[in-house]
Structure formats: C-alpha cells, structure tokens
Design a protein around this motif. Structure first.
Motif, PDB file in Angstrom:
ATOM      1  N   LEU A  11      68.182  17.112   8.528  1.00 20.33           N
ATOM      2  CA  LEU A  11      69.425  16.731   9.210  1.00 20.33           C
ATOM      3  C   LEU A  11      70.046  18.015   9.768  1.00 20.33           C
ATOM      4  CD1 LEU A  11      71.043  13.983   9.363  1.00 20.33           C
ATOM      5  CD2 LEU A  11      72.415  14.853   7.474  1.00 20.33           C
ATOM      6  N   PRO A  12      69.351  18.639  10.740  1.00 17.08           N
ATOM      7  CA  PRO A  12      69.742  19.999  11.156  1.00 17.08           C
ATOM      8  C   PRO A  12      71.174  20.112  11.694  1.00 17.08           C
ATOM      9  CG  PRO A  12      67.906  19.148  12.489  1.00 17.08           C
ATOM     10  CD  PRO A  12      68.156  18.133  11.422  1.00 17.08           C
ATOM     11  N   GLY A  13      71.676  19.039  12.267  1.00 20.27           N
ATOM     12  CA  GLY A  13      73.052  19.099  12.778  1.00 20.27           C
ATOM     13  C   GLY A  13      74.094  18.741  11.727  1.00 20.27           C
ATOM     14  N   GLY A  14      73.636  18.365  10.553  1.00 19.39           N
ATOM     15  CA  GLY A  14      74.574  17.972   9.505  1.00 19.39           C
ATOM     16  C   GLY A  14      74.971  16.511   9.626  1.00 19.39           C
ATOM     17  N   ASN A  15      75.717  16.030   8.643  1.00 22.60           N
ATOM     18  CA  ASN A  15      76.119  14.623   8.607  1.00 22.60           C
ATOM     19  C   ASN A  15      77.463  14.433   9.323  1.00 22.60           C
ATOM     20  OD1 ASN A  15      77.699  15.912   6.730  1.00 22.60           O
ATOM     21  ND2 ASN A  15      77.727  14.210   5.300  1.00 22.60           N
ATOM     22  N   ALA A  16      78.023  13.243   9.222  1.00 26.38           N
ATOM     23  CA  ALA A  16      79.285  12.929   9.911  1.00 26.38           C
ATOM     24  C   ALA A  16      80.399  13.893   9.491  1.00 26.38           C
ATOM     25  CB  ALA A  16      79.686  11.487   9.617  1.00 26.38           C
ATOM     26  N   ASP A  17      80.437  14.276   8.215  1.00 23.40           N
ATOM     27  CA  ASP A  17      81.460  15.230   7.755  1.00 23.40           C
ATOM     28  C   ASP A  17      81.362  16.557   8.508  1.00 23.40           C
ATOM     29  OD1 ASP A  17      82.552  13.591   5.775  1.00 23.40           O
ATOM     30  OD2 ASP A  17      81.182  14.334   4.236  1.00 23.40           O
ATOM     31  N   VAL A  18      80.125  16.994   8.736  1.00 17.31           N
ATOM     32  CA  VAL A  18      79.919  18.279   9.428  1.00 17.31           C
ATOM     33  C   VAL A  18      80.499  18.201  10.839  1.00 17.31           C
ATOM     34  CG1 VAL A  18      78.138  19.818  10.364  1.00 17.31           C
ATOM     35  CG2 VAL A  18      77.984  19.034   7.993  1.00 17.31           C
ATOM     36  N   ARG A  19      80.266  17.073  11.492  1.00 15.63           N
ATOM     37  CA  ARG A  19      80.820  16.912  12.844  1.00 15.63           C
ATOM     38  C   ARG A  19      82.348  16.887  12.807  1.00 15.63           C
ATOM     39  NH1 ARG A  19      76.239  13.754  12.818  1.00 15.63           N
ATOM     40  NH2 ARG A  19      77.280  11.785  12.363  1.00 15.63           N
ATOM     41  N   GLU A  20      82.917  16.172  11.839  1.00 12.24           N
ATOM     42  CA  GLU A  20      84.376  16.093  11.708  1.00 12.24           C
ATOM     43  C   GLU A  20      84.967  17.479  11.411  1.00 12.24           C
ATOM     44  OE1 GLU A  20      86.669  13.312  11.346  1.00 12.24           O
ATOM     45  OE2 GLU A  20      85.186  11.907  12.126  1.00 12.24           O
ATOM     46  N   LEU A  21      84.317  18.185  10.485  1.00 11.33           N
ATOM     47  CA  LEU A  21      84.819  19.511  10.083  1.00 11.33           C
ATOM     48  C   LEU A  21      84.714  20.510  11.225  1.00 11.33           C
ATOM     49  CD1 LEU A  21      83.487  20.225   6.479  1.00 11.33           C
ATOM     50  CD2 LEU A  21      85.887  20.114   7.226  1.00 11.33           C
ATOM     51  N   THR A  22      83.599  20.439  11.962  1.00 13.54           N
ATOM     52  CA  THR A  22      83.387  21.373  13.065  1.00 13.54           C
ATOM     53  C   THR A  22      84.504  21.214  14.104  1.00 13.54           C
ATOM     54  OG1 THR A  22      81.011  21.303  12.681  1.00 13.54           O
ATOM     55  CG2 THR A  22      81.730  22.106  14.832  1.00 13.54           C
ATOM     56  N   ALA A  23      84.839  19.966  14.412  1.00 15.25           N
ATOM     57  CA  ALA A  23      85.903  19.717  15.390  1.00 15.25           C
ATOM     58  C   ALA A  23      87.258  20.176  14.842  1.00 15.25           C
ATOM     59  CB  ALA A  23      85.944  18.237  15.744  1.00 15.25           C
ATOM     60  N   ALA A  24      87.528  19.897  13.578  1.00 18.28           N
ATOM     61  CA  ALA A  24      88.825  20.275  12.995  1.00 18.28           C
ATOM     62  C   ALA A  24      88.946  21.791  12.873  1.00 18.28           C
ATOM     63  CB  ALA A  24      88.990  19.607  11.627  1.00 18.28           C
ATOM     64  N   LEU A  25      87.842  22.474  12.586  1.00 18.20           N
ATOM     65  CA  LEU A  25      87.864  23.941  12.515  1.00 18.20           C
ATOM     66  C   LEU A  25      88.069  24.537  13.905  1.00 18.20           C
ATOM     67  CD1 LEU A  25      85.036  24.495   9.884  1.00 18.20           C
ATOM     68  CD2 LEU A  25      87.418  25.272   9.641  1.00 18.20           C
ATOM     69  N   ALA A  26      87.410  23.938  14.904  1.00 17.39           N
ATOM     70  CA  ALA A  26      87.560  24.448  16.276  1.00 17.39           C
ATOM     71  C   ALA A  26      89.030  24.397  16.701  1.00 17.39           C
ATOM     72  CB  ALA A  26      86.683  23.635  17.231  1.00 17.39           C
ATOM     73  N   ALA A  27      89.716  23.352  16.288  1.00 17.44           N
ATOM     74  CA  ALA A  27      91.138  23.213  16.642  1.00 17.44           C
ATOM     75  C   ALA A  27      91.973  24.325  16.014  1.00 17.44           C
ATOM     76  CB  ALA A  27      91.645  21.841  16.206  1.00 17.44           C
ATOM     77  N   LEU A  28      91.430  24.957  14.966  1.00 17.51           N
ATOM     78  CA  LEU A  28      92.130  26.076  14.304  1.00 17.51           C
ATOM     79  C   LEU A  28      91.588  27.424  14.784  1.00 17.51           C
ATOM     80  CD1 LEU A  28      92.142  24.706  10.631  1.00 17.51           C
ATOM     81  CD2 LEU A  28      94.013  24.594  12.292  1.00 17.51           C
ATOM     82  N   GLY A  29      90.676  27.374  15.752  1.00 20.98           N
ATOM     83  CA  GLY A  29      90.102  28.619  16.274  1.00 20.98           C
ATOM     84  C   GLY A  29      88.998  29.182  15.409  1.00 20.98           C
ATOM     85  N   VAL A  30      88.429  28.358  14.545  1.00 20.84           N
ATOM     86  CA  VAL A  30      87.335  28.816  13.679  1.00 20.84           C
ATOM     87  C   VAL A  30      86.034  28.166  14.159  1.00 20.84           C
ATOM     88  CG1 VAL A  30      86.418  28.881  11.324  1.00 20.84           C
ATOM     89  CG2 VAL A  30      88.900  29.033  11.711  1.00 20.84           C
ATOM     90  N   GLU A  31      85.045  29.013  14.378  1.00 18.14           N
ATOM     91  CA  GLU A  31      83.748  28.507  14.825  1.00 18.14           C
ATOM     92  C   GLU A  31      82.937  28.083  13.603  1.00 18.14           C
ATOM     93  OE1 GLU A  31      79.810  30.297  16.955  1.00 18.14           O
ATOM     94  OE2 GLU A  31      81.696  31.394  17.245  1.00 18.14           O
ATOM     95  N   ALA A  32      82.249  26.957  13.715  1.00 18.55           N
ATOM     96  CA  ALA A  32      81.404  26.502  12.613  1.00 18.55           C
ATOM     97  C   ALA A  32      80.005  26.236  13.135  1.00 18.55           C
ATOM     98  CB  ALA A  32      81.971  25.231  11.984  1.00 18.55           C
ATOM     99  N   ALA A  33      79.011  26.559  12.304  1.00 18.61           N
ATOM    100  CA  ALA A  33      77.620  26.322  12.691  1.00 18.61           C
ATOM    101  C   ALA A  33      76.915  25.606  11.549  1.00 18.61           C
ATOM    102  CB  ALA A  33      76.922  27.656  12.967  1.00 18.61           C
TER     103      ALA A  33
END
Ligand SMILES: Nc1ncnc2c1ncn2[C@@H]1O[C@H](COP(=O)(O)OP(=O)(O)O)[C@@H](O)[C@H]1O
Ligand SMILES: [Mg+2]
Length: 277
Positions: A11-33
């Motif tokens: 699951l290289p892109g991660g699960n639904a939580d990973v997508r949710e967290l990535t978007a929420a982190l981006a809104a705080l200016g934090v990049e997630a991979a």
C-alpha cells in the motif's frame, strides 16, 4: 519540515488516514511523504519525524520490523511502545494493572470444553488473520487450528466469544496525545460456522459516540501505559456482564478512521506539527 508516514509496500501511498493526514499537514505548511518501512532507499534521518501508519505486513516480519523501529531516529509511537504493543501478551500487563480485559486463556493445551463458543487467535496478528470463532461440535476443526498455531511456535489466545458484539459491535476510541479525539463502531467480523477466514478482514466502520463508561475504561488503559503516545486506539466490547472490556489496544499502526470524524485529521496534524516546530 517533512514528516514520513510509514506504510508498507503493499500500500505504497498509505491508507485513507495517510491521505487525510497529508492534506491536514499541508494546510499547516508541513510536507508529508508516504514511505514503505522496508524501502531500502529511504533516508530516515532526513525526516523531522517518522509516524508509523499503515505498516500492515509487520505481523509476518516482526523481528525485522522492530529492528527497523529501533534504527529510526525520531519515531512515533516510540520503538519501545511498538515492541510491547505488537504482541497481545500486553493484555496480561493491563489485566495486572486493573484494566478490565477480555477473559483469555493463554496457550492452553486443548480447546475449552466449558465454553459454548470461543475465539482462537495468535498473540501476534492484525486484521483478524489466523483468528476464528468456534462452537461446540466444531472441536476437531478448532483443535486443528489451535495445534497449527502452536506448531508454528506462536502464543495462542483462547477467549469466550463475546456475543454482545453481534448487536453492539466493537467501539474504537481514538486518542491523540492522550486526549480523546473521536469514536467509531466496527461491525462484528467473525461469523458463526465460518471457520478460519482467509486474508485480512476489517469490519464495516461507522461513526459512533463513546459512553462515559467506555471513556473511563479507555482512560484506565492509557494511564497504565507510559511514554509518548501520539496516537492510541482502544477497542472495547461489552463483556460477559455487559460492561466494556478491552479487546485490543492499538499503539502500533491503528486505522484512525479519520474520514469518519470531521476535524479529527486536523487534531492529529497539529499534534505532529507541534513535535517538529
Ligand atoms: N473474544 C472475542 N469475542 C468476539 N469477537 C472477537 C473476539 N476476539 C476477536 N473478535 C473479533 O475478531 C476481530 C479481530 O480480533 P482482534 O483481537 O481485534 O485482533 P486483530 O484486530 O489484531 O486481528 C475483532 O475485531 C472482533 O470482531
Ligand atoms: Mg482488532
């Protein structure tokens, strides 16, 4: 600032939580991979924080996974917590600490003759793998299941089937930095007469409200666990007397069910951002 959200190669892109967290982190200016935990090219030192998320193949590779956790410099939840939490024998520690835990027989020689319906599972597992519900009359198959697990050198757990789960489901209480965030209901997974299931299974998830009684049990669970807990999931089921008992404490790679709880991804993202700012 870059955060790695550790997943696995299936699951290289991660699960639904990973997508949710990535978007929420981006809104705080934090990049997630999203990075697979066993990716040989990953440079873990380059991240400000590594958050374990959907590392779902660890159960078959526990030693390797824990060695990886020991090597990663800034890992949450911490490696020592993962070491303790990846084997359900932690339930014995929590039982000793006074937490109401699902009644469990550890590594019995044989299947129970005194329980009409019971669950057999290994102490290291996820997604209901190698887990089955057995009834009186199914002793031969149940015994074969128990012996197969023992022959693999695994610790076997035998529990009464908590039948209240059929109507009530399992309640997952999600905590962020030890603060209650939200709850979700997981539908029952083990069907009567189904025997051993193949492949990973997760019950259907719906939003839920935690009762004060469930919150009190979950608080007791977390109070018994030391250390820095970015996330925690406490899975409760009504026990034999109807009061909640702990089925599982997930501190390793719990699905957080963020998409079922508006605002929850932002809470976890802020907790992550606060660690690295
Ligand atoms: N004693 C039990 N009574 C009723 N259902 C159970 C019991 N043990 C496990 N289950 C069911 O099996 C699923 C998986 O078991 P669990 O202990 O949560 O392990 P894991 O999620 O790590 O595979 C649970 O979500 C629940 O539906
Ligand atoms: Mg579970």
């Amino acid at each position: 600032m870059t955060v790695a959200l550790a997943t696995f190669s299936g699951l290289p892109g991660g699960n639904a939580d990973v997508r949710e967290l990535t978007a929420a982190l981006a809104a705080l200016g934090v990049e997630a991979a999203a990075v697979s935990w066993d990716d040989p090219s990953a440079d873990w030192d380059a991240f400000d924080l590594v958050v374990v998320r959907s590392t779902w193949d660890y159960t078959a590779r526990l030693g390797e996974f824990l060695a990886w956790a020991d090597r990663v410099p800034r890992l949450l939840n911490p490696a020592g917590t993962l070491r303790w939490n990846t084997d359900k024998r932690y339930l014995r520690d929590l039982d000793e600490a006074g937490v109401p835990v699902v009644p469990t027989r550890w590594d019995p020689e044989d299947v129970p003759a005194d329980w009409p319906e019971y669950v057999i599972k290994p102490s290291v597992s996820a997604g209901s793998r190698d887990t089955a519900r057995w009834r009186a009359g199914e002793e031969d198959a149940a015994r074969a299941h128990l012996r197969a697990l023992r022959a693999q050198g695994r610790t076997v757990m035998v529990q009464p089937y908590l039948s209240a789960i059929d109507a009530a489901g399992e309640t997952a209480l999600l905590f962020c930095d030890r603060e209650f965030s939200h709850a979700a209901r997981k539908a029952p997974i083990l069907k009567a007469g189904a025997g051993l299931l193949d492949g990973p299974h997760g019950g259907e998830i719906t939003a839920a409200r935690a009762t004060p009684e469930q919150l009190a049990v979950a608080r007791k669970v977390l109070d018994a666990v030391p250390g820095d807990l970015l996330y925690a999931r406490v899975d409760l089921v009504p026990g034999p007397d109807g009061t909640p008992v702990l089925l599982e404490l997930e501190l390793t790679e719990p699905a957080l069910f963020l998409e079922h709880a508006p605002g929850s991804a932002g809470r976890f993202a802020r907790a992550i951002a606060a660690r690295i700012s």
